[in-house]
Design a protein around this motif. Structure first.
Motif, PDB file in Angstrom:
ATOM      1  N   ASP A 135      -1.531  -8.441  -7.059  1.00  0.00           N
ATOM      2  CA  ASP A 135      -0.701  -9.117  -8.068  1.00  0.00           C
ATOM      3  C   ASP A 135       0.072  -8.104  -8.907  1.00  0.00           C
ATOM      4  O   ASP A 135       1.255  -8.314  -9.233  1.00  0.00           O
ATOM      5  CB  ASP A 135      -1.576  -9.973  -8.988  1.00  0.00           C
ATOM      6  N   GLN A 136      -0.580  -7.008  -9.273  1.00  0.00           N
ATOM      7  CA  GLN A 136       0.069  -5.977 -10.080  1.00  0.00           C
ATOM      8  C   GLN A 136       1.213  -5.301  -9.322  1.00  0.00           C
ATOM      9  O   GLN A 136       2.250  -4.974  -9.909  1.00  0.00           O
ATOM     10  CB  GLN A 136      -0.964  -4.929 -10.506  1.00  0.00           C
ATOM     11  N   ILE A 137       1.038  -5.093  -8.024  1.00  0.00           N
ATOM     12  CA  ILE A 137       2.101  -4.496  -7.203  1.00  0.00           C
ATOM     13  C   ILE A 137       3.329  -5.402  -7.196  1.00  0.00           C
ATOM     14  O   ILE A 137       4.464  -4.946  -7.373  1.00  0.00           O
ATOM     15  CB  ILE A 137       1.602  -4.259  -5.762  1.00  0.00           C
ATOM     16  N   ILE A 138       3.107  -6.694  -6.999  1.00  0.00           N
ATOM     17  CA  ILE A 138       4.217  -7.653  -6.974  1.00  0.00           C
ATOM     18  C   ILE A 138       4.934  -7.666  -8.318  1.00  0.00           C
ATOM     19  O   ILE A 138       6.172  -7.668  -8.389  1.00  0.00           O
ATOM     20  CB  ILE A 138       3.698  -9.063  -6.612  1.00  0.00           C
ATOM     21  N   THR A 167      11.260  -8.293  -2.390  1.00  0.00           N
ATOM     22  CA  THR A 167      11.998  -9.368  -1.736  1.00  0.00           C
ATOM     23  C   THR A 167      11.038 -10.535  -1.514  1.00  0.00           C
ATOM     24  O   THR A 167       9.813 -10.381  -1.617  1.00  0.00           O
ATOM     25  CB  THR A 167      12.549  -8.903  -0.385  1.00  0.00           C
ATOM     26  N   SER A 168      11.580 -11.690  -1.194  1.00  0.00           N
ATOM     27  CA  SER A 168      10.719 -12.848  -0.926  1.00  0.00           C
ATOM     28  C   SER A 168       9.814 -12.572   0.273  1.00  0.00           C
ATOM     29  O   SER A 168       8.654 -13.002   0.304  1.00  0.00           O
ATOM     30  CB  SER A 168      11.566 -14.095  -0.685  1.00  0.00           C
ATOM     31  N   HIS A 169      10.340 -11.826   1.256  1.00  0.00           N
ATOM     32  CA  HIS A 169       9.545 -11.488   2.443  1.00  0.00           C
ATOM     33  C   HIS A 169       8.351 -10.612   2.057  1.00  0.00           C
ATOM     34  O   HIS A 169       7.218 -10.856   2.498  1.00  0.00           O
ATOM     35  CB  HIS A 169      10.423 -10.765   3.464  1.00  0.00           C
ATOM     36  N   GLN A 170       8.593  -9.595   1.230  1.00  0.00           N
ATOM     37  CA  GLN A 170       7.502  -8.711   0.797  1.00  0.00           C
ATOM     38  C   GLN A 170       6.477  -9.478  -0.030  1.00  0.00           C
ATOM     39  O   GLN A 170       5.266  -9.320   0.156  1.00  0.00           O
ATOM     40  CB  GLN A 170       8.059  -7.561  -0.040  1.00  0.00           C
ATOM     41  N   ARG A 171       6.999 -10.282  -0.937  1.00  0.00           N
ATOM     42  CA  ARG A 171       6.105 -11.047  -1.810  1.00  0.00           C
ATOM     43  C   ARG A 171       5.211 -11.964  -0.979  1.00  0.00           C
ATOM     44  O   ARG A 171       3.992 -12.025  -1.195  1.00  0.00           O
ATOM     45  CB  ARG A 171       6.934 -11.864  -2.806  1.00  0.00           C
ATOM     46  N   ALA A 214     -13.298  -1.285   4.468  1.00  0.00           N
ATOM     47  CA  ALA A 214     -12.543  -2.411   3.907  1.00  0.00           C
ATOM     48  C   ALA A 214     -11.468  -1.918   2.942  1.00  0.00           C
ATOM     49  O   ALA A 214     -10.322  -2.400   2.964  1.00  0.00           O
ATOM     50  CB  ALA A 214     -13.491  -3.376   3.197  1.00  0.00           C
ATOM     51  N   GLU A 215     -11.807  -0.951   2.097  1.00  0.00           N
ATOM     52  CA  GLU A 215     -10.838  -0.447   1.124  1.00  0.00           C
ATOM     53  C   GLU A 215      -9.714   0.337   1.798  1.00  0.00           C
ATOM     54  O   GLU A 215      -8.527   0.124   1.512  1.00  0.00           O
ATOM     55  CB  GLU A 215     -11.548   0.430   0.099  1.00  0.00           C
ATOM     56  N   ALA A 216     -10.081   1.264   2.683  1.00  0.00           N
ATOM     57  CA  ALA A 216      -9.060   2.080   3.350  1.00  0.00           C
ATOM     58  C   ALA A 216      -8.122   1.199   4.173  1.00  0.00           C
ATOM     59  O   ALA A 216      -6.892   1.371   4.146  1.00  0.00           O
ATOM     60  CB  ALA A 216      -9.730   3.127   4.240  1.00  0.00           C
ATOM     61  N   TYR A 217      -8.694   0.243   4.899  1.00  0.00           N
ATOM     62  CA  TYR A 217      -7.910  -0.682   5.726  1.00  0.00           C
ATOM     63  C   TYR A 217      -6.996  -1.539   4.853  1.00  0.00           C
ATOM     64  O   TYR A 217      -5.824  -1.768   5.189  1.00  0.00           O
ATOM     65  CB  TYR A 217      -8.874  -1.549   6.531  1.00  0.00           C
ATOM     66  N   LEU A 218      -7.506  -1.999   3.715  1.00  0.00           N
ATOM     67  CA  LEU A 218      -6.693  -2.830   2.823  1.00  0.00           C
ATOM     68  C   LEU A 218      -5.458  -2.074   2.338  1.00  0.00           C
ATOM     69  O   LEU A 218      -4.339  -2.611   2.359  1.00  0.00           O
ATOM     70  CB  LEU A 218      -7.518  -3.296   1.626  1.00  0.00           C
ATOM     71  N   TYR A 219      -5.628  -0.828   1.907  1.00  0.00           N
ATOM     72  CA  TYR A 219      -4.475  -0.090   1.393  1.00  0.00           C
ATOM     73  C   TYR A 219      -3.465   0.203   2.501  1.00  0.00           C
ATOM     74  O   TYR A 219      -2.250   0.236   2.254  1.00  0.00           O
ATOM     75  CB  TYR A 219      -4.929   1.191   0.691  1.00  0.00           C
ATOM     76  N   PHE A 220      -3.940   0.390   3.725  1.00  0.00           N
ATOM     77  CA  PHE A 220      -3.033   0.534   4.867  1.00  0.00           C
ATOM     78  C   PHE A 220      -2.232  -0.749   5.062  1.00  0.00           C
ATOM     79  O   PHE A 220      -1.008  -0.722   5.244  1.00  0.00           O
ATOM     80  CB  PHE A 220      -3.850   0.876   6.113  1.00  0.00           C
ATOM     81  N   ARG A 221      -2.913  -1.879   4.973  1.00  0.00           N
ATOM     82  CA  ARG A 221      -2.253  -3.171   5.128  1.00  0.00           C
ATOM     83  C   ARG A 221      -1.281  -3.448   3.968  1.00  0.00           C
ATOM     84  O   ARG A 221      -0.235  -4.082   4.164  1.00  0.00           O
ATOM     85  CB  ARG A 221      -3.305  -4.279   5.213  1.00  0.00           C
ATOM     86  N   ILE A 222      -1.619  -2.999   2.768  1.00  0.00           N
ATOM     87  CA  ILE A 222      -0.700  -3.161   1.631  1.00  0.00           C
ATOM     88  C   ILE A 222       0.609  -2.428   1.904  1.00  0.00           C
ATOM     89  O   ILE A 222       1.702  -2.961   1.671  1.00  0.00           O
ATOM     90  CB  ILE A 222      -1.353  -2.655   0.327  1.00  0.00           C
ATOM     91  N   LEU A 223       0.512  -1.200   2.416  1.00  0.00           N
ATOM     92  CA  LEU A 223       1.725  -0.436   2.720  1.00  0.00           C
ATOM     93  C   LEU A 223       2.566  -1.139   3.782  1.00  0.00           C
ATOM     94  O   LEU A 223       3.803  -1.165   3.697  1.00  0.00           O
ATOM     95  CB  LEU A 223       1.361   0.978   3.180  1.00  0.00           C
ATOM     96  N   ILE A 224       1.906  -1.715   4.783  1.00  0.00           N
ATOM     97  CA  ILE A 224       2.636  -2.450   5.825  1.00  0.00           C
ATOM     98  C   ILE A 224       3.348  -3.659   5.217  1.00  0.00           C
ATOM     99  O   ILE A 224       4.544  -3.881   5.445  1.00  0.00           O
ATOM    100  CB  ILE A 224       1.677  -2.896   6.947  1.00  0.00           C
ATOM    101  N   ALA A 225       2.625  -4.444   4.423  1.00  0.00           N
ATOM    102  CA  ALA A 225       3.211  -5.642   3.814  1.00  0.00           C
ATOM    103  C   ALA A 225       4.355  -5.287   2.868  1.00  0.00           C
ATOM    104  O   ALA A 225       5.341  -6.024   2.762  1.00  0.00           O
ATOM    105  CB  ALA A 225       2.126  -6.424   3.065  1.00  0.00           C
ATOM    106  N   PHE A 226       4.251  -4.161   2.206  1.00  0.00           N
ATOM    107  CA  PHE A 226       5.260  -3.729   1.235  1.00  0.00           C
ATOM    108  C   PHE A 226       6.541  -3.244   1.909  1.00  0.00           C
ATOM    109  O   PHE A 226       7.600  -3.178   1.281  1.00  0.00           O
ATOM    110  CB  PHE A 226       4.661  -2.613   0.368  1.00  0.00           C
ATOM    111  N   GLY A 227       6.449  -2.897   3.193  1.00  0.00           N
ATOM    112  CA  GLY A 227       7.606  -2.365   3.913  1.00  0.00           C
ATOM    113  C   GLY A 227       7.671  -0.855   3.929  1.00  0.00           C
ATOM    114  O   GLY A 227       8.676  -0.265   4.336  1.00  0.00           O
TER     115      GLY A 227
END
Length: 406
Positions: free
Chosen positions: A31-34, A40-44, A101-114
């Motif tokens: 939520d804080q990142i958003i 963009t709407s896609h990233q959000r 779980a934490e390392a994987y999550l931050y990797f996925r955050i970077l992917i979702a963020f673009g």
């Protein structure tokens, strides 16, 4: 008979720190990142979908769903992630090893963020940059901490006292971990206060002796802001002690854990010191730039530091560097966890035995923000739980521990 390894700390234990972190703290970070970025709407949508996935979904292979090419990620980096993900495919986020779980999550955050998308306007942009900049420049942040630290150092004449002060500041600066927002504000005013009684292990004198004997030290960094400024001031003091001395900082290749240090963060922090109106901080920044120019101060980014692997799996290129060192300093909670493979060791187990694989003498400087610790006597552990049930995770206590190779 070889002792059986304890199980990994898991996100599947009800009401545990690990489960609560994944269910509450990590969604809040998304939520804080958003909120902090012009998404963009896609990233959000991608970030909100990931937030929901943590609570209800399962582990998937992002390489099957996203375009992650060797131009963006190294081939070995891709292989490392795919091997790490494979054992947990299809499993709930809330029933897997906590560190994975934490390392994987931050990797996925970077992917979702673009971040990895070469066609995105957010390509290689740090989603945590707004938090990092605020922590460096805000009142009570990194630069203000630096002014206080250097003022204290300059008031001391004895080299050992200077080292002691700089080591303590480098430790307590670790409280300012932006992935743990609830600890940051309550800790900020106490970074430079005398906290010796809060040290569960205090090998400061041993660490000073090793620093004074060393010509090369390697520091595996943790957080930006106050902690990084304290680390830089300590590095500058070591470099100034002898023209033979060199410092090697090891940093994350990509943004992770909100405030973990990348090479760009080091450069920007040194630049901020150079631009400081406080002349002594400006001089320190200039000196650090000069040390870099003359190959005495080095920055080493590597994908391993972002990965889900633990220290027994250090790749050859990092081991090759660390074997050249006289002393390795590991900063913060995550490095401590990875030394111990984030397993459920008893508090009275011994770091020297568990981490006997480590290539050189090392020191850990860590404020306690996770449910793992060793080298604490059983009686003392019971007393700590009695006086403060949250002593393992509330950032109140610290450890300065030196392990010498036999």
């Amino acid at each position: 008979m070889k002792k059986q390894l304890p199980s990994y700390i898991s996100t599947g234990e009800p009401d545990s720190f690990a489960m609560n972190t994944m269910k509450k703290r990590k969604p809040y970070i998304i939520d804080q990142i958003i909120e902090a970025n012009t998404c963009t709407s896609h990233q959000r949508d991608a970030l909100l979908s990931l937030k929901q996935e943590i609570l209800e979904g399962v582990i998937t292979d992002p390489f099957l769903e996203s375009v992650l090419t060797p131009q963006v990620l190294e081939i070995d980096e891709i292989k490392t992630w795919k091997l790490a993900i494979k054992p947990y495919m299809g499993k709930s986020w809330l029933n897997i090893p906590f560190y994975f779980a934490e390392a994987y999550l931050y990797f996925r955050i970077l992917i979702a963020f673009g971040y990895f998308d070469q066609g995105s306007s957010f390509y290689l942009k740090d989603p945590f940059e707004p938090f990092k900049k605020r922590e460096l420049h805000a009142k009570g942040g990194g630069l203000e901490t630096g002014r206080l630290v250097i003022g204290t150092e300059n008031s001391l004449q004895n080299p050992e006292e200077k080292y002691k002060t700089l080591i303590y500041n480098a430790l307590w600066g670790n409280r300012i971990d932006l992935s743990m927002f609830y600890i940051v504000e309550q800790s900020r005013h106490r970074i430079l206060a005398s906290q010796n009684e809060k040290l569960l292990i205090d090998h400061t004198q041993r660490l000073i002796e090793l620093l004074q004997k060393s010509e090369r030290i390697d520091v595996i960094l943790d957080n930006v802001g106050s902690e990084l400024v304290c680390d830089l001031i300590l590095a500058r003091y070591f470099l100034s002690a002898s023209t033979k001395n060199t410092v090697h900082f090891h940093v994350k290749k990509h943004p992770v854990y909100v405030s973990d240090v990348t090479a760009k963060d080091v450069d920007e922090t040194v630049d901020a010191l150079v631009s400081e109106e406080t002349w002594i901080l400006s001089i320190i920044g200039q000196e650090l730039n000069n040390f870099m120019k003359h190959n005495r101060f080095h920055i080493h980014p590597h994908y391993f530091w972002n990965s889900a692997l633990h220290y027994p799996d250090l790749p050859g290129e990092i081991l090759g560097e660390l074997r050249k060192s006289d002393l390795i300093i590991l900063k913060g909670d995550v490095n401590y966890r990875r030394l111990l493979e984030d397993r459920k060791w008893e508090a009275w187990d011994h770091m020297a035995e568990i981490a006997s694989y480590f290539p050189k003498p090392f020191a850990t400087l860590r404020t306690m923000k996770s449910e793992i610790v060793v080298d604490i006597e059983k009686d003392r552990t019971e007393k700590l739980f009695h006086t403060d049930p949250h002593w393992l995770v509330n950032g109140e206590r610290g450890i300065i521990q030196v392990i010498k190779r036999k």
